[in-house]
Design a protein around this motif. Structure first.
Motif, PDB file in Angstrom:
ATOM      1  N   LYS A  60       0.831  -1.213   0.000  1.00 47.19           N
ATOM      2  CA  LYS A  60       0.000   0.000   0.000  1.00 47.19           C
ATOM      3  C   LYS A  60       0.863   1.260   0.000  1.00 47.19           C
ATOM      4  N   LEU A  61       1.929   1.252   0.801  1.00 43.03           N
ATOM      5  CA  LEU A  61       2.820   2.411   0.844  1.00 43.03           C
ATOM      6  C   LEU A  61       3.523   2.634  -0.497  1.00 43.03           C
ATOM      7  N   ILE A  62       3.909   1.550  -1.170  1.00 39.20           N
ATOM      8  CA  ILE A  62       4.543   1.680  -2.486  1.00 39.20           C
ATOM      9  C   ILE A  62       3.555   2.265  -3.491  1.00 39.20           C
ATOM     10  N   VAL A  63       2.307   1.802  -3.460  1.00 41.70           N
ATOM     11  CA  VAL A  63       1.283   2.346  -4.358  1.00 41.70           C
ATOM     12  C   VAL A  63       1.064   3.828  -4.074  1.00 41.70           C
ATOM     13  N   VAL A  64       0.992   4.213  -2.801  1.00 38.19           N
ATOM     14  CA  VAL A  64       0.808   5.621  -2.431  1.00 38.19           C
ATOM     15  C   VAL A  64       1.997   6.456  -2.921  1.00 38.19           C
ATOM     16  N   ALA A  65       3.221   5.946  -2.751  1.00 44.85           N
ATOM     17  CA  ALA A  65       4.407   6.680  -3.202  1.00 44.85           C
ATOM     18  C   ALA A  65       4.389   6.858  -4.720  1.00 44.85           C
ATOM     19  N   ILE A  66       3.989   5.821  -5.458  1.00 45.75           N
ATOM     20  CA  ILE A  66       3.914   5.914  -6.923  1.00 45.75           C
ATOM     21  C   ILE A  66       2.847   6.926  -7.335  1.00 45.75           C
ATOM     22  N   LEU A  67       1.699   6.890  -6.668  1.00 46.23           N
ATOM     23  CA  LEU A  67       0.643   7.864  -6.973  1.00 46.23           C
ATOM     24  C   LEU A  67       1.088   9.291  -6.668  1.00 46.23           C
ATOM     25  N   MET A  68       1.802   9.482  -5.557  1.00 47.30           N
ATOM     26  CA  MET A  68       2.305  10.823  -5.218  1.00 47.30           C
ATOM     27  C   MET A  68       3.292  11.312  -6.277  1.00 47.30           C
ATOM     28  N   PHE A  69       4.185  10.439  -6.719  1.00 42.40           N
ATOM     29  CA  PHE A  69       5.140  10.811  -7.757  1.00 42.40           C
ATOM     30  C   PHE A  69       4.408  11.167  -9.053  1.00 42.40           C
ATOM     31  N   GLY A  70       3.428  10.344  -9.432  1.00 39.15           N
ATOM     32  CA  GLY A  70       2.650  10.620 -10.648  1.00 39.15           C
ATOM     33  C   GLY A  70       1.904  11.931 -10.563  1.00 39.15           C
ATOM     34  N   PHE A  71       1.319  12.221  -9.414  1.00 38.80           N
ATOM     35  CA  PHE A  71       0.611  13.488  -9.221  1.00 38.80           C
ATOM     36  C   PHE A  71       1.571  14.668  -9.343  1.00 38.80           C
ATOM     37  N   ALA A  72       2.726  14.561  -8.699  1.00 36.73           N
ATOM     38  CA  ALA A  72       3.716  15.650  -8.775  1.00 36.73           C
ATOM     39  C   ALA A  72       4.207  15.835 -10.205  1.00 36.73           C
ATOM     40  N   TYR A  73       4.378  14.743 -10.940  1.00 37.54           N
ATOM     41  CA  TYR A  73       4.838  14.806 -12.322  1.00 37.54           C
ATOM     42  C   TYR A  73       3.788  15.480 -13.216  1.00 37.54           C
ATOM     43  N   ALA A  74       2.519  15.202 -12.983  1.00 31.89           N
ATOM     44  CA  ALA A  74       1.436  15.750 -13.803  1.00 31.89           C
ATOM     45  C   ALA A  74       1.029  17.156 -13.378  1.00 31.89           C
ATOM     46  N   LEU A  75       1.481  17.610 -12.225  1.00 32.62           N
ATOM     47  CA  LEU A  75       1.041  18.897 -11.701  1.00 32.62           C
ATOM     48  C   LEU A  75       1.503  20.069 -12.566  1.00 32.62           C
ATOM     49  N   ASN A  76       2.734  20.045 -13.063  1.00 33.47           N
ATOM     50  CA  ASN A  76       3.243  21.158 -13.857  1.00 33.47           C
ATOM     51  C   ASN A  76       2.443  21.379 -15.134  1.00 33.47           C
ATOM     52  N   PRO A  77       2.228  20.378 -15.993  1.00 32.51           N
ATOM     53  CA  PRO A  77       1.412  20.629 -17.189  1.00 32.51           C
ATOM     54  C   PRO A  77      -0.029  20.985 -16.845  1.00 32.51           C
ATOM     55  N   PHE A  78      -0.549  20.389 -15.788  1.00 35.26           N
ATOM     56  CA  PHE A  78      -1.916  20.693 -15.360  1.00 35.26           C
ATOM     57  C   PHE A  78      -2.017  22.156 -14.922  1.00 35.26           C
ATOM     58  N   TYR A  79      -1.021  22.626 -14.170  1.00 31.78           N
ATOM     59  CA  TYR A  79      -0.978  24.019 -13.722  1.00 31.78           C
ATOM     60  C   TYR A  79      -0.902  24.975 -14.918  1.00 31.78           C
ATOM     61  N   ARG A  80      -0.079  24.640 -15.901  1.00 30.12           N
ATOM     62  CA  ARG A  80       0.037  25.484 -17.101  1.00 30.12           C
ATOM     63  C   ARG A  80      -1.294  25.580 -17.845  1.00 30.12           C
ATOM     64  N   GLN A  81      -2.004  24.463 -17.956  1.00 29.06           N
ATOM     65  CA  GLN A  81      -3.295  24.471 -18.641  1.00 29.06           C
ATOM     66  C   GLN A  81      -4.305  25.331 -17.896  1.00 29.06           C
ATOM     67  N   ILE A  82      -4.335  25.236 -16.589  1.00 29.69           N
ATOM     68  CA  ILE A  82      -5.264  26.050 -15.800  1.00 29.69           C
ATOM     69  C   ILE A  82      -4.917  27.525 -15.955  1.00 29.69           C
ATOM     70  N   CYS A  83      -3.644  27.871 -15.852  1.00 22.87           N
ATOM     71  CA  CYS A  83      -3.227  29.276 -15.985  1.00 22.87           C
ATOM     72  C   CYS A  83      -3.551  29.812 -17.373  1.00 22.87           C
ATOM     73  N   GLU A  84      -3.330  29.002 -18.396  1.00 21.15           N
ATOM     74  CA  GLU A  84      -3.627  29.436 -19.756  1.00 21.15           C
ATOM     75  C   GLU A  84      -5.129  29.635 -19.947  1.00 21.15           C
ATOM     76  N   ALA A  85      -5.930  28.728 -19.394  1.00 22.35           N
ATOM     77  CA  ALA A  85      -7.387  28.844 -19.520  1.00 22.35           C
ATOM     78  C   ALA A  85      -7.916  30.078 -18.794  1.00 22.35           C
ATOM     79  N   LEU A  86      -7.299  30.405 -17.650  1.00 20.44           N
ATOM     80  CA  LEU A  86      -7.743  31.566 -16.876  1.00 20.44           C
ATOM     81  C   LEU A  86      -7.041  32.855 -17.296  1.00 20.44           C
ATOM     82  N   GLY A  87      -5.982  32.742 -18.105  1.00 24.30           N
ATOM     83  CA  GLY A  87      -5.276  33.926 -18.581  1.00 24.30           C
ATOM     84  C   GLY A  87      -4.351  34.544 -17.551  1.00 24.30           C
ATOM     85  N   ILE A  88      -3.882  33.755 -16.596  1.00 27.94           N
ATOM     86  CA  ILE A  88      -2.970  34.278 -15.584  1.00 27.94           C
ATOM     87  C   ILE A  88      -1.609  33.627 -15.735  1.00 27.94           C
ATOM     88  N   ASN A  89      -0.565  34.399 -15.500  1.00 30.36           N
ATOM     89  CA  ASN A  89       0.804  33.901 -15.518  1.00 30.36           C
ATOM     90  C   ASN A  89       1.116  33.145 -16.802  1.00 30.36           C
TER      91      ASN A  89
END
Length: 185
Positions: free
Chosen positions: A17-46
């Motif tokens: 369970k801890l290994i699965v949680v660690a993998i999910l955390m890594f995947g979330f952190a990896y996907a956060l940057n492109p996701f953040y860029r898409q949100i900022c672009e959609a809202l017109g900020i930064n």
């Protein structure tokens, strides 16, 4: 002793369970940057890449001579240069194609690559400020001690709300990539 195999089984389950949680955390952190860029672009900020870079000069747009909008220019330098607007403000009519100039001087004895990021006030004026040409559309490289004048060609969309009488266009000019690596001697 009979608890030992059960305890090992629980430990293995917990480890899985801890290994699965660690993998999910890594995947979330990896996907956060492109996701953040898409949100900022959609809202017109930064937004680093301006969508209005593809706007062409207004074709058959009537200039609204019944209205005047004051456009104020501001420049902020985050790095080894002087950066300022040549003209601090101008009065324009919506629909009128206008050119404003900014000046930048590299004060270092080495080339520097930089990017300008625009911001607008009031925020609701941003969709109506249409840039046809701008130095902010791409990175600028300044040679050692080089001075450059850079144009911003724009027009104000006549659909700008009538209560907006003044728009401030502010650029922050910052170094991209940091110090250049020098070859070993």
């Amino acid at each position: 002793m009979s608890d030992e195999p059960a305890s090992r089984g629980l430990n293995r389950t917990l480890l899985g369970k801890l290994i699965v949680v660690a993998i999910l955390m890594f995947g979330f952190a990896y996907a956060l940057n492109p996701f953040y860029r898409q949100i900022c672009e959609a809202l017109g900020i930064n937004v680093l890449t301006q969508k209005d870079g593809t706007v062409s000069a207004p074709v058959n747009t009537q200039i609204d001579t019944t209205r005047q909008v004051v456009v104020e220019f501001d420049g902020n330098a985050q790095g080894p240069w002087r950066f300022r607007p040549v003209t601090h403000s101008m009065t324009v009519h919506p629909g009128e194609l206008v050119t404003a100039m900014y000046e930048v001087v590299n004060t270092l004895n080495r080339p520097v690559s930089a990017q300008a990021i625009p911001s607008y006030a009031p925020q609701n004026a941003m969709p109506h400020f249409k840039k046809v040409e701008c130095f902010c559309f791409k990175q600028q490289t300044l040679q050692a001690n080089e001075a450059k004048q850079m144009p911003v060609v724009f027009f104000i969309d006549p659909a700008l709300p009538r209560d907006v009488k003044t728009i401030t266009l502010s650029y922050t000019f910052f170094e991209v990539g940091g110090l250049e690596k020098t070859a070993a001697r």
